[in-house]
Design an enzyme around this catalytic site. Structure first.
Site, PDB file in Angstrom:
ATOM      1  N   CYS A   1       0.813  -1.221   0.000  1.00  0.00           N
ATOM      2  CA  CYS A   1       0.000   0.000   0.000  1.00  0.00           C
ATOM      3  C   CYS A   1       0.844   1.269   0.000  1.00  0.00           C
ATOM      4  CB  CYS A   1      -0.977  -0.003   1.166  1.00  0.00           C
ATOM      5  SG  CYS A   1      -0.206  -0.192   2.785  1.00  0.00           S
TER       6      CYS A   1
ATOM      7  N   HIS B   1      -1.644   0.631   7.223  1.00  0.00           N
ATOM      8  CA  HIS B   1      -2.246   0.752   5.898  1.00  0.00           C
ATOM      9  C   HIS B   1      -1.991   2.180   5.432  1.00  0.00           C
ATOM     10  CE1 HIS B   1      -4.641  -0.483   2.584  1.00  0.00           C
ATOM     11  NE2 HIS B   1      -5.629   0.377   2.822  1.00  0.00           N
TER      12      HIS B   1
ATOM     13  N   ASP C   1      -8.169   4.279  -1.938  1.00  0.00           N
ATOM     14  CA  ASP C   1      -7.654   3.082  -1.256  1.00  0.00           C
ATOM     15  C   ASP C   1      -7.816   1.921  -2.225  1.00  0.00           C
ATOM     16  OD1 ASP C   1      -7.109   0.830   0.256  1.00  0.00           O
ATOM     17  OD2 ASP C   1      -8.436   1.366   1.917  1.00  0.00           O
TER      18      ASP C   1
END
Length: 178
Positions: free
Chosen positions: A10, A60, A75
């Protein structure tokens, strides 16, 4: 998107997203999400075994970009779509205005996107097991920067880059970037 996001990377996906044509030129920020235990609950993630159920990430990273409809969250690991209005993303991903209960509550490190692009360094060592093997296939691009400072971003108690805030204060922290 001009790149193909790589699951489990991520921080690198957001590094790439920061300069995508859809967001370039807009106010934007990388948001690193974690907590002191490095067990933060995030719902509506693709890796969840049950739709909508939260998963526990050690951290994250998502991108926030300001457009005509306000702050939008990008996202690539979420099942909510791209992009999602900030308020919707926070409600759906973190369980409402107060978020998930401790010890799974989230803290957010907000870093202006161009600064994030300049200083992030990851050699992907955090993705290696004890034998040195990658736990998930690496992205096709080379590692970012030299060495690694990724865990300094993740450590919400360390004074590093950006501003660390709780869920209720995230919108205001983003607005301070304007």
């Amino acid at each position: 998107m001009g790149f193909v996001p790589t699951p489990y990377y991520c921080e690198e996906n957001v590094w790439q997203l920061c300069v995508e044509p859809q967001v370039e030129g807009a106010p934007r920020a990388a948001i690193v999400i974690s907590n002191a235990r490095r067990q933060v609950a995030v719902a509506h993630q693709r890796v969840s075994e049950r739709s909508g159920r939260p998963v526990l990430w050690d951290y994250h990273v998502v991108l926030a970009a300001r457009g005509s409809r306000g702050w939008m969250i990008w996202d690539v690991d979420s099942t909510l779509g791209l992009p999602v209005p900030l308020a919707d993303y926070l409600r759906e991903s973190f369980g409402g205005p107060r978020g998930f209960a401790p010890p799974y509550d989230a803290r957010f490190r907000v870093v202006e996107a161009s600064r994030y692009r300049r200083i992030l360094a990851t050699d992907r060592s955090h993705m290696r097991d004890a034998a040195g093997q990658l736990r998930a296939p690496a992205p096709p691009w080379p590692p970012i920067g030299e060495g690694t400072n990724l865990m300094r971003f993740v450590d919400m108690d360390q004074d590093f880059e950006g501003e660390v805030v709780r869920l209720a204060d995230l919108s205001a922290a983003l607005d301070r970037l304007l």
